[in-house]
Design a protein around this motif. Structure first.
Motif, PDB file in Angstrom:
ATOM      1  N   HIS A 119       0.623  -0.982  -0.457  1.00 26.53           N
ATOM      2  CA  HIS A 119       0.171  -0.254   0.301  1.00 26.53           C
ATOM      3  C   HIS A 119       0.517   1.617   0.312  1.00 26.53           C
ATOM      4  O   HIS A 119       2.288   1.373   0.744  1.00 26.53           O
ATOM      5  CB  HIS A 119      -1.282  -0.113   1.442  1.00 26.53           C
TER       6      HIS A 119
ATOM      7  N   THR B  80       0.774   3.871   1.363  1.00 31.94           N
ATOM      8  CA  THR B  80       0.854   5.076   2.903  1.00 31.94           C
ATOM      9  C   THR B  80       2.090   4.252   3.652  1.00 31.94           C
ATOM     10  O   THR B  80       2.567   4.483   5.035  1.00 31.94           O
ATOM     11  CB  THR B  80      -0.570   4.932   3.402  1.00 31.94           C
ATOM     12  N   ALA B  81       2.482   2.270   3.555  1.00 32.79           N
ATOM     13  CA  ALA B  81       3.218   2.068   4.265  1.00 32.79           C
ATOM     14  C   ALA B  81       4.812   2.215   4.465  1.00 32.79           C
ATOM     15  O   ALA B  81       4.959   3.155   2.448  1.00 32.79           O
ATOM     16  CB  ALA B  81       3.436   0.429   3.543  1.00 32.79           C
TER      17      ALA B  81
ATOM     18  N   ILE C   5       1.641  -8.940   0.967  1.00 31.09           N
ATOM     19  CA  ILE C   5       0.418  -7.971   0.239  1.00 31.09           C
ATOM     20  C   ILE C   5       1.240  -7.011   2.177  1.00 31.09           C
ATOM     21  O   ILE C   5       0.914  -7.377   3.585  1.00 31.09           O
ATOM     22  CB  ILE C   5      -0.921  -8.816   0.480  1.00 31.09           C
TER      23      ILE C   5
ATOM     24  N   GLU D 165      -0.075  -3.623   3.962  1.00 30.22           N
ATOM     25  CA  GLU D 165      -1.638  -3.403   3.989  1.00 30.22           C
ATOM     26  C   GLU D 165      -1.024  -1.322   4.399  1.00 30.22           C
ATOM     27  O   GLU D 165       0.242  -1.341   4.576  1.00 30.22           O
ATOM     28  CB  GLU D 165      -3.165  -3.698   4.781  1.00 30.22           C
ATOM     29  N   GLU D 166      -2.393  -0.840   4.526  1.00 36.82           N
ATOM     30  CA  GLU D 166      -2.365   0.499   4.507  1.00 36.82           C
ATOM     31  C   GLU D 166      -2.089   0.962   5.823  1.00 36.82           C
ATOM     32  O   GLU D 166      -1.999   0.431   7.431  1.00 36.82           O
ATOM     33  CB  GLU D 166      -3.847   1.346   4.628  1.00 36.82           C
ATOM     34  N   ASN D 167      -0.621   2.281   6.047  1.00 36.80           N
ATOM     35  CA  ASN D 167      -0.371   2.300   7.486  1.00 36.80           C
ATOM     36  C   ASN D 167       0.697   1.477   8.038  1.00 36.80           C
ATOM     37  O   ASN D 167       0.430   1.634   9.288  1.00 36.80           O
ATOM     38  CB  ASN D 167      -1.397   2.933   8.330  1.00 36.80           C
TER      39      ASN D 167
ATOM     40  N   SER E 295      -2.911  -3.775   8.285  1.00 39.88           N
ATOM     41  CA  SER E 295      -3.039  -2.199   8.545  1.00 39.88           C
ATOM     42  C   SER E 295      -2.651  -2.045   9.839  1.00 39.88           C
ATOM     43  O   SER E 295      -3.378  -2.663  10.358  1.00 39.88           O
ATOM     44  CB  SER E 295      -4.488  -1.368   7.921  1.00 39.88           C
TER      45      SER E 295
END
Length: 260
Positions: free
Chosen positions: A9, A11-12, A25, A27-29, A46
């Protein structure tokens, strides 16, 4: 090196010298610290923060939603420290709002294959959790604990530092520090003598721990009286830590094998 099939993502935040394997995978943050190695087919959920030099093996799911009926998708978190090894197919859940919102794992832990670590669990440093161990929500595991394969730990239990849990045990009460416990509805078998020696405890240290163990279990005193007797022992870190552990115990402590 990040494999071309990995999905990350935007934002990662990925640190330096991080390896992410095929089909993983992120995910965000998510934050992944320097020097981590993420093998193939790993999911990092996330709002998960991972420190430096961790190695996460194939198929692990780190930072999944908590397995809790009251969780309605709120933003909660997982924090993992440095130098941990997480082996294949282990699952680690994020916290829940009612549990403070955070699952925490410290440094230098070795978590073997097919382990489940539930929501709001707190694990300290330098522990070994062997294959197929199942840890329910809100469990607290202090430093330098060893948990044998296929053990199951009931929610809200606490396991004290330098203790050892036998393979296939079911823990439904708190395990006091420096102990060995085993069996279904596990009982205390004695002090973790081998573990204490391996971790550099002196003969005087072990004598102090034995005195505490004797007062708690071998004299068959009521717990309140045993605690009073421990208070009267000479000052030591082992005395203070045991008293603090007993003070925060809510489920009650496992007793010695053969006692009621």
């Amino acid at each position: 090196m990040i494999h071309s099939t990995a999905i990350i993502h935007p934002t990662a935040i990925i640190g330096e010298n991080v390896t992410i394997g095929p089909f993983s995978i992120i995910e965000e943050n998510v934050k992944i610290g320097n020097g981590c190695k993420i093998e193939s087919h790993v999911l990092i959920g996330s709002h998960t923060t991972i420190g430096e030099e961790n190695h996460i093996f194939q198929g692990a799911i780190i930072g999944s939603f908590p397995i809790d009926r009251t969780h309605k998708g709120q933003e909660t978190y997982l924090s993992i420290g440095n130098n941990n090894i997480v082996r294949e197919y282990t699952t680690i859940s994020k916290g829940t709002v009612k549990g403070g919102g955070m699952t925490r794992i410290g440094d230098d832990n070795w978590i073997m294959s097919i382990v489940h670590i539930g929501h709001d669990v707190v694990i300290g440093n330098q522990s070994t959790i062997t294959g197929n161990v199942q840890i329910a929500g809100h469990v607290e595991i202090e430093d330098n604990v060893t948990i044998g394969g296929s053990a199951t730990i009931h929610q809200f239990c606490k396991i004290g530092r330098f203790s050892m849990i036998g393979a296939a045990s079911f823990i439904n009460l708190d395990i006091v520090p420096y102990s060995i416990a085993s069996g279904y509805r596990a009982k205390i078998c004695g002090i973790n003598l081998v573990g204490l020696k391996r971790n550099g405890m002196t003969n005087d240290d072990i004598k102090t721990i034995k005195r505490i163990n004797t007062l708690l279990f071998r004299k068959k005193l009521p717990l309140a009286q045993a605690i009073e007797e421990i208070h009267n022992l000479p000052q030591s870190m082992f005395k203070e830590h045991t008293l603090a552990f007993l003070n925060k115990s809510e489920r009650g402590i496992a007793r010695m094998r053969g006692s009621k």
